[in-house]
Scaffold this motif. Structure first.
Motif, PDB file in Angstrom:
ATOM      1  N   TYR A  35     -22.330 -42.848 -44.812  1.00  7.34           N
ATOM      2  CA  TYR A  35     -22.725 -43.249 -43.475  1.00  7.34           C
ATOM      3  C   TYR A  35     -22.135 -44.613 -43.152  1.00  7.34           C
ATOM      4  CZ  TYR A  35     -26.284 -39.563 -43.367  1.00  7.34           C
ATOM      5  OH  TYR A  35     -26.923 -38.353 -43.370  1.00  7.34           O
ATOM      6  N   GLN A  37     -22.707 -48.084 -40.605  1.00  9.26           N
ATOM      7  CA  GLN A  37     -23.649 -48.792 -39.756  1.00  9.26           C
ATOM      8  C   GLN A  37     -22.960 -50.006 -39.155  1.00  9.26           C
ATOM      9  OE1 GLN A  37     -26.919 -50.887 -41.669  1.00  9.26           O
ATOM     10  NE2 GLN A  37     -28.267 -50.472 -39.929  1.00  9.26           N
ATOM     11  N   GLY A  40     -26.638 -54.064 -37.238  1.00  7.96           N
ATOM     12  CA  GLY A  40     -27.964 -53.930 -36.655  1.00  7.96           C
ATOM     13  C   GLY A  40     -28.233 -52.636 -35.933  1.00  7.96           C
ATOM     14  N   ARG A  41     -27.324 -51.685 -36.018  1.00  6.85           N
ATOM     15  CA  ARG A  41     -27.513 -50.438 -35.282  1.00  6.85           C
ATOM     16  C   ARG A  41     -27.799 -49.276 -36.233  1.00  6.85           C
ATOM     17  NH1 ARG A  41     -26.191 -51.258 -30.116  1.00  6.85           N
ATOM     18  NH2 ARG A  41     -26.024 -49.051 -29.626  1.00  6.85           N
ATOM     19  N   GLY A  42     -28.016 -48.115 -35.664  1.00  4.44           N
ATOM     20  CA  GLY A  42     -28.342 -46.954 -36.475  1.00  4.44           C
ATOM     21  C   GLY A  42     -27.174 -46.468 -37.316  1.00  4.44           C
ATOM     22  N   LEU A  43     -27.502 -45.740 -38.366  1.00  5.19           N
ATOM     23  CA  LEU A  43     -26.460 -45.189 -39.234  1.00  5.19           C
ATOM     24  C   LEU A  43     -25.849 -43.956 -38.596  1.00  5.19           C
ATOM     25  CD1 LEU A  43     -28.375 -46.859 -41.193  1.00  5.19           C
ATOM     26  CD2 LEU A  43     -27.425 -45.416 -42.994  1.00  5.19           C
ATOM     27  N   HIS A  45     -23.398 -40.641 -39.470  1.00  2.97           N
ATOM     28  CA  HIS A  45     -22.876 -39.828 -40.553  1.00  2.97           C
ATOM     29  C   HIS A  45     -21.359 -39.744 -40.484  1.00  2.97           C
ATOM     30  CE1 HIS A  45     -21.850 -35.908 -42.467  1.00  2.97           C
ATOM     31  NE2 HIS A  45     -22.727 -36.336 -43.351  1.00  2.97           N
ATOM     32  N   PHE A  88     -22.637 -46.911 -46.327  1.00  3.27           N
ATOM     33  CA  PHE A  88     -23.665 -46.534 -47.280  1.00  3.27           C
ATOM     34  C   PHE A  88     -23.383 -45.148 -47.845  1.00  3.27           C
ATOM     35  CE2 PHE A  88     -26.831 -49.808 -46.454  1.00  3.27           C
ATOM     36  CZ  PHE A  88     -26.454 -50.267 -45.210  1.00  3.27           C
TER      37      PHE A  88
END
Lengths: 113, 114
Positions: A35, A37, A40-43, A45, A88
């Motif tokens: 993933y 990111q 500060g934002r969403g992960l 895919h 990640f």
């Protein structure tokens, strides 16, 4: 519990260079996912590789999986400034009676123009 | 558009004042979960839900509650927030908890407890 461990923790490269990030894990997995990111934002895919696969490609991304060494790598080729983000790995395992994704602490990638 | 929506995006509150962070998904996913993200620790799962009325603790459930009355909604409740719950929170949904499917994440809620 934290399964995946990324290496390095931080990576700084120039635009056009390749970036390689590694992930190690401890237990048997169903699949491994990567993933991204942005700060500060969403992960988001990127790619999923199943435990019976060894390599997978998606655009400039190449993921390898070595289940004997319990490790995976993410290669970003010809990097761009827009690739600057944290990456990640997440392992999907069946644990305690349910399926779950376990994330590592991530690799912070900085791509400089 | 497939999405997971969290609200609010930012929240500053005082110790002990109950709060709820909402999460909604429009993909008819059965599996939803909450994570918190802290520097150097990656994402840690707080609670998860495999379906309506089915919830269970993740790795760091202390101080949190959840409910799953409808498939699309999975609110996170902090009954008595404390400063150690200052963190970045993410809601995620997937078809089956990540077994050969990806997870979709909300944009995050940055919570500060003073």
């Amino acid at each position: 519990s934290q399964q995946g461990e990324e290496d390095p923790q931080a990576l700084s490269i120039q635009e056009g260079e390749n970036a390689t990030m590694n992930c190690s894990y401890k237990t048997s997995i169903n699949n491994l996912q990567w993933y991204r990111q942005n700060s500060g934002r969403g992960l988001v895919h990127l790619i999923l590789i199943r435990s019976n696969e060894r390599e997978k490609h998606s655009g400039r991304l190449r993921v390898t999986l070595d289940t004997s060494k319990k490790s995976s790598s993410l290669l970003i080729t010809a990097s761009r400034a827009a690739d600057t983000a944290s990456y990640f790995c997440a392992t999907a395992e069946f644990s305690g009676g349910y399926n779950k994704l376990i994330f590592g602490a991530g690799t912070r990638l900085a791509v400089h123009p | 558009e497939a999405q997971v929506t969290q609200n609010p995006r930012y929240l500053i509150t005082v110790t002990g004042k109950k709060l709820t962070v909402t999460c909604s998904q429009n993909m008819n996913h059965e599996y939803m979960s909450w994570y918190r993200q802290d520097p150097g620790l990656g994402l840690r799962q707080i609670y998860y839900s495999m379906n309506v009325e089915v919830t269970d603790k993740g790795d760091v459930p202390e101080g949190y509650k959840v409910s799953r009355k409808e498939k699309r909604n999975f609110p996170l409740i902090l009954e008595s927030p404390s400063p150690n719950q200052t963190s970045l929170y993410f809601c995620a949904s997937s078809l089956n908890g990540g077994v050969n499917t990806e997870a979709f994440f909300g944009q995050g809620t940055r919570l500060t407890v003073v």
